[in-house]
Write a protein that holds these residues in place. Structure first.
Motif, PDB file in Angstrom:
ATOM      1  N   MET A 291       0.824  -1.186   0.000  1.00 23.96           N
ATOM      2  CA  MET A 291       0.000   0.000   0.000  1.00 23.96           C
ATOM      3  C   MET A 291       0.874   1.258   0.000  1.00 23.96           C
ATOM      4  SD  MET A 291      -3.138   1.068   2.548  1.00 23.96           S
ATOM      5  CE  MET A 291      -3.961  -0.476   2.424  1.00 23.96           C
ATOM      6  N   LEU A 292       1.997   1.233   0.723  1.00 27.04           N
ATOM      7  CA  LEU A 292       2.861   2.403   0.779  1.00 27.04           C
ATOM      8  C   LEU A 292       3.592   2.636  -0.541  1.00 27.04           C
ATOM      9  CD1 LEU A 292       4.372   1.972   4.345  1.00 27.04           C
ATOM     10  CD2 LEU A 292       2.547   3.517   3.635  1.00 27.04           C
ATOM     11  N   GLU A 293       3.602   1.625  -1.400  1.00 25.31           N
ATOM     12  CA  GLU A 293       4.288   1.741  -2.686  1.00 25.31           C
ATOM     13  C   GLU A 293       3.431   2.471  -3.721  1.00 25.31           C
ATOM     14  OE1 GLU A 293       5.021  -2.346  -3.509  1.00 25.31           O
ATOM     15  OE2 GLU A 293       6.573  -2.512  -1.995  1.00 25.31           O
ATOM     16  N   ASN A 294       2.145   2.626  -3.474  1.00 25.34           N
ATOM     17  CA  ASN A 294       1.240   3.273  -4.422  1.00 25.34           C
ATOM     18  C   ASN A 294       1.292   4.790  -4.270  1.00 25.34           C
ATOM     19  OD1 ASN A 294       0.270   0.796  -5.466  1.00 25.34           O
ATOM     20  ND2 ASN A 294      -1.064   0.606  -3.678  1.00 25.34           N
ATOM     21  N   LYS A 295       0.958   5.462  -5.353  1.00 30.20           N
ATOM     22  CA  LYS A 295       0.947   6.930  -5.361  1.00 30.20           C
ATOM     23  C   LYS A 295      -0.208   7.470  -4.507  1.00 30.20           C
ATOM     24  CE  LYS A 295       2.876   7.322  -9.980  1.00 30.20           C
ATOM     25  NZ  LYS A 295       2.661   7.816 -11.333  1.00 30.20           N
ATOM     26  N   VAL A 296      -0.037   8.663  -4.000  1.00 33.41           N
ATOM     27  CA  VAL A 296      -1.098   9.341  -3.257  1.00 33.41           C
ATOM     28  C   VAL A 296      -2.296   9.500  -4.175  1.00 33.41           C
ATOM     29  CG1 VAL A 296      -1.760  11.492  -2.123  1.00 33.41           C
ATOM     30  CG2 VAL A 296       0.530  10.572  -1.791  1.00 33.41           C
ATOM     31  N   GLY A 297      -3.479   9.201  -3.678  1.00 33.16           N
ATOM     32  CA  GLY A 297      -4.702   9.321  -4.466  1.00 33.16           C
ATOM     33  C   GLY A 297      -5.110   8.032  -5.135  1.00 33.16           C
ATOM     34  N   THR A 298      -4.334   6.956  -4.946  1.00 31.72           N
ATOM     35  CA  THR A 298      -4.676   5.664  -5.531  1.00 31.72           C
ATOM     36  C   THR A 298      -5.986   5.166  -4.947  1.00 31.72           C
ATOM     37  OG1 THR A 298      -2.353   5.092  -5.821  1.00 31.72           O
ATOM     38  CG2 THR A 298      -3.915   3.272  -5.820  1.00 31.72           C
ATOM     39  N   VAL A 299      -6.891   4.709  -5.781  1.00 33.37           N
ATOM     40  CA  VAL A 299      -8.159   4.135  -5.347  1.00 33.37           C
ATOM     41  C   VAL A 299      -7.977   2.622  -5.297  1.00 33.37           C
ATOM     42  CG1 VAL A 299     -10.605   3.845  -5.883  1.00 33.37           C
ATOM     43  CG2 VAL A 299      -9.462   6.025  -6.374  1.00 33.37           C
ATOM     44  N   PHE A 300      -8.224   2.031  -4.152  1.00 32.08           N
ATOM     45  CA  PHE A 300      -8.042   0.595  -3.972  1.00 32.08           C
ATOM     46  C   PHE A 300      -9.352  -0.134  -4.201  1.00 32.08           C
ATOM     47  CE2 PHE A 300      -4.716   2.631  -1.551  1.00 32.08           C
ATOM     48  CZ  PHE A 300      -3.594   1.898  -1.926  1.00 32.08           C
ATOM     49  N   ASP A 301      -9.273  -1.308  -4.802  1.00 31.76           N
ATOM     50  CA  ASP A 301     -10.427  -2.161  -5.072  1.00 31.76           C
ATOM     51  C   ASP A 301     -10.890  -2.784  -3.758  1.00 31.76           C
ATOM     52  OD1 ASP A 301     -12.359  -3.657  -6.286  1.00 31.76           O
ATOM     53  OD2 ASP A 301     -10.976  -5.097  -7.198  1.00 31.76           O
ATOM     54  N   SER A 302     -12.190  -2.760  -3.498  1.00 29.89           N
ATOM     55  CA  SER A 302     -12.720  -3.309  -2.250  1.00 29.89           C
ATOM     56  C   SER A 302     -13.240  -4.738  -2.404  1.00 29.89           C
ATOM     57  CB  SER A 302     -13.843  -2.417  -1.718  1.00 29.89           C
ATOM     58  OG  SER A 302     -14.919  -2.394  -2.629  1.00 29.89           O
ATOM     59  N   VAL A 303     -12.982  -5.371  -3.531  1.00 30.57           N
ATOM     60  CA  VAL A 303     -13.420  -6.752  -3.743  1.00 30.57           C
ATOM     61  C   VAL A 303     -12.713  -7.644  -2.740  1.00 30.57           C
ATOM     62  CG1 VAL A 303     -13.439  -8.680  -5.355  1.00 30.57           C
ATOM     63  CG2 VAL A 303     -13.898  -6.366  -6.176  1.00 30.57           C
ATOM     64  N   GLY A 304     -13.494  -8.478  -2.064  1.00 32.70           N
ATOM     65  CA  GLY A 304     -12.924  -9.386  -1.078  1.00 32.70           C
ATOM     66  C   GLY A 304     -12.723  -8.768   0.290  1.00 32.70           C
ATOM     67  N   VAL A 305     -13.029  -7.500   0.432  1.00 32.63           N
ATOM     68  CA  VAL A 305     -12.892  -6.831   1.717  1.00 32.63           C
ATOM     69  C   VAL A 305     -14.272  -6.758   2.360  1.00 32.63           C
ATOM     70  CG1 VAL A 305     -12.270  -4.683   2.881  1.00 32.63           C
ATOM     71  CG2 VAL A 305     -10.959  -5.453   0.900  1.00 32.63           C
ATOM     72  N   GLU A 306     -14.373  -7.276   3.567  1.00 36.04           N
ATOM     73  CA  GLU A 306     -15.656  -7.249   4.276  1.00 36.04           C
ATOM     74  C   GLU A 306     -15.791  -5.912   4.991  1.00 36.04           C
ATOM     75  OE1 GLU A 306     -17.763  -9.516   7.979  1.00 36.04           O
ATOM     76  OE2 GLU A 306     -16.540 -10.712   6.622  1.00 36.04           O
ATOM     77  N   LEU A 307     -16.814  -5.158   4.641  1.00 37.50           N
ATOM     78  CA  LEU A 307     -17.048  -3.863   5.271  1.00 37.50           C
ATOM     79  C   LEU A 307     -17.869  -4.059   6.534  1.00 37.50           C
ATOM     80  CD1 LEU A 307     -17.911  -1.751   2.107  1.00 37.50           C
ATOM     81  CD2 LEU A 307     -15.719  -1.948   3.270  1.00 37.50           C
ATOM     82  N   ALA A 308     -17.480  -3.406   7.588  1.00 41.61           N
ATOM     83  CA  ALA A 308     -18.189  -3.519   8.861  1.00 41.61           C
ATOM     84  C   ALA A 308     -18.515  -2.128   9.382  1.00 41.61           C
ATOM     85  CB  ALA A 308     -17.334  -4.267   9.876  1.00 41.61           C
ATOM     86  N   SER A 309     -19.728  -1.966   9.845  1.00 37.68           N
ATOM     87  CA  SER A 309     -20.092  -0.685  10.439  1.00 37.68           C
ATOM     88  C   SER A 309     -19.512  -0.615  11.845  1.00 37.68           C
ATOM     89  CB  SER A 309     -21.615  -0.532  10.474  1.00 37.68           C
ATOM     90  OG  SER A 309     -22.176  -1.552  11.262  1.00 37.68           O
ATOM     91  N   PRO A 310     -19.285   0.583  12.355  1.00 37.19           N
ATOM     92  CA  PRO A 310     -18.731   0.703  13.705  1.00 37.19           C
ATOM     93  C   PRO A 310     -19.701   0.149  14.745  1.00 37.19           C
ATOM     94  CG  PRO A 310     -19.141   2.876  12.735  1.00 37.19           C
ATOM     95  CD  PRO A 310     -19.508   1.852  11.723  1.00 37.19           C
ATOM     96  N   ARG A 311     -19.153  -0.392  15.795  1.00 42.47           N
ATOM     97  CA  ARG A 311     -19.958  -0.933  16.887  1.00 42.47           C
ATOM     98  C   ARG A 311     -20.608   0.221  17.639  1.00 42.47           C
ATOM     99  NH1 ARG A 311     -17.518  -4.357  21.845  1.00 42.47           N
ATOM    100  NH2 ARG A 311     -19.423  -4.438  23.042  1.00 42.47           N
ATOM    101  N   GLN A 312     -21.908   0.139  17.826  1.00 44.00           N
ATOM    102  CA  GLN A 312     -22.626   1.207  18.520  1.00 44.00           C
ATOM    103  C   GLN A 312     -22.811   0.834  19.978  1.00 44.00           C
ATOM    104  OE1 GLN A 312     -26.235   2.100  16.458  1.00 44.00           O
ATOM    105  NE2 GLN A 312     -25.201   2.398  14.520  1.00 44.00           N
ATOM    106  N   ARG A 313     -22.509   1.790  20.852  1.00 48.06           N
ATOM    107  CA  ARG A 313     -22.678   1.580  22.280  1.00 48.06           C
ATOM    108  C   ARG A 313     -23.247   2.845  22.908  1.00 48.06           C
ATOM    109  NH1 ARG A 313     -16.899  -0.410  24.093  1.00 48.06           N
ATOM    110  NH2 ARG A 313     -16.299   1.036  22.490  1.00 48.06           N
ATOM    111  N   LEU A 314     -24.025   2.659  23.942  1.00 47.38           N
ATOM    112  CA  LEU A 314     -24.576   3.778  24.684  1.00 47.38           C
ATOM    113  C   LEU A 314     -23.696   3.995  25.911  1.00 47.38           C
ATOM    114  CD1 LEU A 314     -26.993   5.711  24.842  1.00 47.38           C
ATOM    115  CD2 LEU A 314     -28.157   3.993  26.196  1.00 47.38           C
ATOM    116  N   HIS A 315     -23.197   5.199  26.112  1.00 50.55           N
ATOM    117  CA  HIS A 315     -22.270   5.460  27.202  1.00 50.55           C
ATOM    118  C   HIS A 315     -22.877   6.216  28.369  1.00 50.55           C
ATOM    119  CE1 HIS A 315     -18.690   4.007  25.177  1.00 50.55           C
ATOM    120  NE2 HIS A 315     -19.196   4.524  24.081  1.00 50.55           N
ATOM    121  N   LEU A 316     -23.943   6.944  28.133  1.00 48.95           N
ATOM    122  CA  LEU A 316     -24.473   7.796  29.185  1.00 48.95           C
ATOM    123  C   LEU A 316     -25.972   7.970  29.011  1.00 48.95           C
ATOM    124  CD1 LEU A 316     -23.824   9.898  31.503  1.00 48.95           C
ATOM    125  CD2 LEU A 316     -23.757  11.588  29.679  1.00 48.95           C
TER     126      LEU A 316
END
Length: 71
Positions: A1-26
């Motif tokens: 990843m560090l070898e790619n130029k700034v602004g490179t768009v990476f393919d998300s195929v095979g990457v599992e997207l996860a939403s942030p865990r929601q918690r109530l604090h107060l």
């Protein structure tokens, strides 16, 4: 990843997207009778925090609940 130029768009195929865990604090409750409400939560096994005072009770560390006098 560090070898790619700034602004490179990476393919998300095979990457599992996860939403942030929601918690109530107060939870802040405005009540007319602080002592009665605090006694109710103590009857559920919750412990009052030593940082509360008259007209303002706090329960923690396991339960984040603040009971405040409502005018």
């Amino acid at each position: 990843m560090l070898e790619n130029k700034v602004g490179t768009v990476f393919d998300s195929v095979g990457v599992e997207l996860a939403s942030p865990r929601q918690r109530l604090h107060l939870i802040l409750l405005g009540v007319q009778d602080v002592q009665k409400s605090a006694s109710f939560y103590e009857s559920l096994g919750w412990s009052r925090s030593p940082t509360g005072h008259q007209g303002f009770e706090k329960f923690d560390p396991d339960h984040r609940l603040i009971v405040d006098e409502m005018n």
